[in-house]
Scaffold this motif. Structure first.
Motif, PDB file in Angstrom:
ATOM      1  N   THR A  14       6.680   7.205  -6.717  1.00 28.93           N
ATOM      2  CA  THR A  14       7.961   7.905  -6.713  1.00 28.93           C
ATOM      3  C   THR A  14       8.757   7.470  -5.485  1.00 28.93           C
ATOM      4  O   THR A  14       8.180   7.030  -4.480  1.00 28.93           O
ATOM      5  CB  THR A  14       7.760   9.434  -6.680  1.00 28.93           C
ATOM      6  N   GLU A  15      10.074   7.581  -5.570  1.00 24.66           N
ATOM      7  CA  GLU A  15      10.900   7.255  -4.407  1.00 24.66           C
ATOM      8  C   GLU A  15      10.565   8.202  -3.259  1.00 24.66           C
ATOM      9  O   GLU A  15      10.233   9.367  -3.473  1.00 24.66           O
ATOM     10  CB  GLU A  15      12.383   7.381  -4.769  1.00 24.66           C
ATOM     11  N   ALA A  16      10.655   7.685  -2.049  1.00 24.17           N
ATOM     12  CA  ALA A  16      10.341   8.503  -0.879  1.00 24.17           C
ATOM     13  C   ALA A  16      11.309   8.176   0.246  1.00 24.17           C
ATOM     14  O   ALA A  16      11.748   7.032   0.394  1.00 24.17           O
ATOM     15  CB  ALA A  16       8.905   8.264  -0.420  1.00 24.17           C
ATOM     16  N   SER A  17      11.636   9.170   1.027  1.00 30.05           N
ATOM     17  CA  SER A  17      12.485   8.939   2.196  1.00 30.05           C
ATOM     18  C   SER A  17      11.637   8.408   3.346  1.00 30.05           C
ATOM     19  O   SER A  17      10.403   8.519   3.349  1.00 30.05           O
ATOM     20  CB  SER A  17      13.160  10.242   2.618  1.00 30.05           C
ATOM     21  N   GLU A  50       9.458  11.032   4.853  1.00 26.54           N
ATOM     22  CA  GLU A  50       8.276  11.429   4.082  1.00 26.54           C
ATOM     23  C   GLU A  50       7.076  10.532   4.347  1.00 26.54           C
ATOM     24  O   GLU A  50       5.927  10.958   4.180  1.00 26.54           O
ATOM     25  CB  GLU A  50       8.596  11.425   2.585  1.00 26.54           C
ATOM     26  N   VAL A  51       7.315   9.280   4.738  1.00 28.55           N
ATOM     27  CA  VAL A  51       6.211   8.341   4.943  1.00 28.55           C
ATOM     28  C   VAL A  51       6.108   7.897   6.399  1.00 28.55           C
ATOM     29  O   VAL A  51       5.390   6.966   6.724  1.00 28.55           O
ATOM     30  CB  VAL A  51       6.366   7.106   4.025  1.00 28.55           C
ATOM     31  N   LYS A 102       6.216   6.180  -2.687  1.00 31.91           N
ATOM     32  CA  LYS A 102       4.971   6.832  -2.289  1.00 31.91           C
ATOM     33  C   LYS A 102       4.162   7.139  -3.532  1.00 31.91           C
ATOM     34  O   LYS A 102       4.714   7.552  -4.568  1.00 31.91           O
ATOM     35  CB  LYS A 102       5.295   8.120  -1.529  1.00 31.91           C
ATOM     36  N   GLY A 130      -0.899   9.160  -1.957  1.00 30.81           N
ATOM     37  CA  GLY A 130       0.052   9.302  -0.868  1.00 30.81           C
ATOM     38  C   GLY A 130       0.389   8.020  -0.141  1.00 30.81           C
ATOM     39  O   GLY A 130       1.167   8.046   0.821  1.00 30.81           O
ATOM     40  N   ALA A 182       2.132   4.745   1.135  1.00 28.27           N
ATOM     41  CA  ALA A 182       3.540   4.345   1.182  1.00 28.27           C
ATOM     42  C   ALA A 182       3.698   2.868   0.850  1.00 28.27           C
ATOM     43  O   ALA A 182       2.827   2.041   1.162  1.00 28.27           O
ATOM     44  CB  ALA A 182       4.110   4.626   2.568  1.00 28.27           C
TER      45      ALA A 182
END
Length: 242
Positions: A187-190, A193-194, A211, A216, A218
């Motif tokens: 999924t897209e992650a900012s 978030e990572v 991510k 989890g 990245a």
């Protein structure tokens, strides 16, 4: 075996499994009079996962056919692309096919992988429980009756292995959507978030991340991205999106 003698001819693609003396033309095979044709074919070294039609005296028969004296048997290879009925197309790879598993996941193909040698019975049981096509170079594993479905991986080279599987099963390709480490969906992650997974240089140089929803991990377009992109581009050029 001292029963009826039959004559068996294998398709060219199957001759890799049989002794050199049986690799060209029809060869005589002594049977025991009670074994099925499927059993006879397997006893000659060919996993039934690789067999398409069995043709006896010009007519297709089932693997349960009992050969009789002077039968002329043609053993054909599976058709390509090979249809897999029932469940969505998913794979299970044994411990020796880790690179192939990662490349299938890179292309968005559901490819479970056992990184430990858990044994043939456990692999076959997982194939059946999860309705996954077992991919292996182990003919003994592919002969296990409890397998849901299986396929022999003919090459030892990852590039050729990938082309073989994509050409045989024509799975739908959705690159960059699966975790190459665990097979989970991305999924897209900012960046926030990572952030804990990023070195200082990566944090400064990249802004687009994904991510894994399962483990989890990245992902970003790092130093190896061009190499991975080349694998994806070749697969899409030759096999499309499925």
């Amino acid at each position: 075996m001292n029963g009826p003698e039959i004559h068996v001819e294998f398709a060219p693609g199957l001759r890799v499994f049989v002794p050199h003396g049986r690799r060209s033309g029809a060869t005589p095979v002594a049977t025991d009079g009670s074994s099925t044709l499927g059993h006879v074919v397997e006893s000659l070294g060919v996993p039934l996962t690789e067999v398409g039609e069995l043709v006896v005296n010009g007519s297709p028969v089932a693997v349960s056919h009992l050969p009789t004296a002077a039968d002329s048997v043609e053993v054909r290879a599976v058709e390509r692309p090979q249809p897999v009925p029932g469940a969505p197309l998913r794979f299970l790879l044994d411990v020796h096919l880790g690179t192939l598993a990662r490349r299938l996941r890179l292309l968005g193909v559901d490819a479970a992988y056992e990184s430990l040698d858990i044994g043939d019975p456990a692999l076959a049981a997982r194939s059946a429980a999860e309705q996954r096509v077992m991919l292996s170079r182990d003919r003994g594993l592919l002969r296990r009756r409890e397998l849901w479905a299986g396929a022999f991986v003919y090459s030892t080279r990852p590039d050729e292995q990938l082309r073989d599987v994509l050409g045989r099963f024509a799975p739908a390709l959705h690159p960059w959507t699966r975790c190459t480490a665990c097979n989970g969906l991305l999924t897209e992650a900012s960046k926030d978030e990572v952030a804990e997974q990023l070195e200082g240089g990566t944090r400064r140089s990249y802004d687009v991340f994904a991510k894994c929803a399962e483990c989890g991990r990245a992902y970003w377009r790092g130093a190896h991205h061009e190499q991975l992109e080349a694998i994806v581009d070749r697969a899409l050029t030759e096999f499309g999106t499925g």
